[in-house]
Write a protein that holds these residues in place. Structure first.
Motif, short mmCIF file in Angstrom:
data_model
loop_
_atom_site.label_atom_id
_atom_site.label_comp_id
_atom_site.label_asym_id
_atom_site.label_seq_id
_atom_site.Cartn_x
_atom_site.Cartn_y
_atom_site.Cartn_z
N UNK A 1 27.36 55.91 4.11
CA UNK A 1 28.04 57.10 3.83
C UNK A 1 27.74 57.85 5.21
N UNK A 2 26.53 58.10 5.58
CA UNK A 2 26.08 58.95 6.63
C UNK A 2 25.76 58.36 7.90
N UNK A 3 25.92 58.77 9.23
CA UNK A 3 25.69 58.05 10.17
C UNK A 3 24.85 58.96 10.87
N UNK A 4 23.66 58.37 11.78
CA UNK A 4 22.75 59.07 12.47
C UNK A 4 22.88 58.47 13.96
N UNK A 5 23.00 59.34 14.94
CA UNK A 5 23.30 58.93 16.26
C UNK A 5 22.17 59.36 16.90
N UNK A 6 21.34 58.66 17.41
CA UNK A 6 19.87 59.02 18.08
C UNK A 6 19.63 58.76 19.62
N UNK A 7 18.96 59.46 20.19
CA UNK A 7 18.63 59.18 21.66
C UNK A 7 17.07 59.07 21.80
N UNK A 8 16.80 57.88 22.65
CA UNK A 8 15.48 57.65 23.07
C UNK A 8 15.10 57.65 24.55
N UNK A 9 13.88 57.83 25.01
CA UNK A 9 13.58 57.74 26.23
C UNK A 9 13.35 56.36 26.95
N UNK A 10 12.99 55.50 26.30
CA UNK A 10 12.88 54.06 26.68
C UNK A 10 12.75 53.32 25.68
N UNK A 11 12.65 51.88 25.99
CA UNK A 11 12.54 50.92 24.94
C UNK A 11 11.31 50.82 24.16
N UNK A 12 10.09 51.30 24.59
CA UNK A 12 9.23 51.60 23.50
C UNK A 12 9.32 52.65 22.42
N UNK A 13 9.79 53.64 22.98
CA UNK A 13 10.04 54.70 22.14
C UNK A 13 11.24 54.19 20.74
N UNK A 14 12.26 53.70 21.06
CA UNK A 14 13.36 53.29 20.37
C UNK A 14 12.61 52.25 19.43
N UNK A 15 12.07 51.14 19.89
CA UNK A 15 11.40 50.15 18.97
C UNK A 15 10.34 50.82 18.09
N UNK A 16 9.60 51.67 18.56
CA UNK A 16 8.49 52.27 17.58
C UNK A 16 9.33 53.11 16.47
N UNK A 17 10.40 53.87 17.06
CA UNK A 17 11.11 54.61 15.81
C UNK A 17 11.66 53.93 14.93
N UNK A 18 12.36 52.77 15.25
CA UNK A 18 12.92 51.93 14.43
C UNK A 18 11.97 51.21 13.41
N UNK A 19 10.76 50.96 13.90
CA UNK A 19 9.49 50.32 13.23
C UNK A 19 9.12 51.51 12.17
N UNK A 20 8.84 52.48 12.53
CA UNK A 20 8.06 53.31 11.77
C UNK A 20 8.76 54.46 11.26
#
Length: 156
Positions: free
Chosen positions: A34-53
Motif C-alpha cells: 500500500x505504502x512505499x518508502x524510498x530511502x537513501x543511505x551513505x554506504x553499504x554498512x548503513x543500508x544493511x544496518x538499517x535493513x537489519x534494525x
C-alpha cells in the motif's frame, strides 16, 4: 555510528526518506503493498544496518516476531555487507519478509535518477518526474528536491 542509532523509530522513521540522494547515494524502496518508502543511505554498512534494525519496525513488526525476522535476515544482510546490493539477496530478503513488506528496489542514485532500470523508470513516471543525469548538479538537485517534497506531502 549512524545518525539514527539509539533513537526511537517514531522519531527517525523519515530521516532516510528526507535525505539528499546526491550525498546519500545508495537507495532502497520498501513497501507493504500500500505504502512505499524510498530511502537513501551513505554506504553499504548503513543500508544493511538499517535493513537489519529499523526497516522491520516501519512495517509494525514487534516483539518476538521482530526478534525472529532479524535472525532470519542476518545471513542475507551479511551477504549484502560482503557482496553489495545483489538481486539474489533482495529476493532472499523478500522471502523472509513476505506478508509484512518487500524491498521493491535497491541501487545507486545515478541509476535511479536516469530511470536506468524498470523500477526506477516506473516510479519516476508514476510520480510525474523526469529522469535526469545525476552528474548534472542542477538536474540532480531538482530531482532531490522533488523527492523530498513528495515525502513531506505524504506525511502532512
Amino acid at each position: 555510528m549512524h545518525a539514527w542509532e539509539g533513537q526511537s523509530f517514531s522519531d527517525i522513521r523519515l530521516i532516510t526518506q528526507r535525505r539528499d540522494p546526491r550525498r546519500f547515494q545508495l537507495g532502497c524502496a520498501t513497501s507493504d503493498g500500500t505504502h512505499t518508502a524510498l530511502q537513501w543511505f551513505r554506504n553499504m554498512p548503513e543500508i544493511s544496518q538499517w535493513l537489519r534494525r529499523m526497516e522491520p519496525q516501519r512495517w509494525a513488526i514487534r516483539g518476538s516476531a521482530l526478534i525472529a525476522i532479524k535472525a532470519e535476515l542476518e545471513p542475507i544482510l551479511t551477504r549484502v555487507d560482503v557482496y553489495g546490493l545483489e538481486e539474489e539477496s533482495r529476493v532472499a530478503h523478500n522471502a523472509v519478509t513476505a506478508g509484512h513488506y518487500q524491498i521493491l528496489w535497491w541501487g545507486d542514485f545515478s541509476t535511479f535518477a536516469a530511470a536506468g532500470d524498470h523500477w526506477s523508470d516506473t516510479f519516476l513516471s508514476r510520480e510525474g518526474l523526469t529522469p535526469v543525469n545525476a552528474a548534472d548538479n542542477e538536474q540532480a538537485k531538482a530531482l532531490a528536491e522533488s523527492l523530498r517534497a513528495r515525502v513531506d506531502a505524504l506525511t502532512e
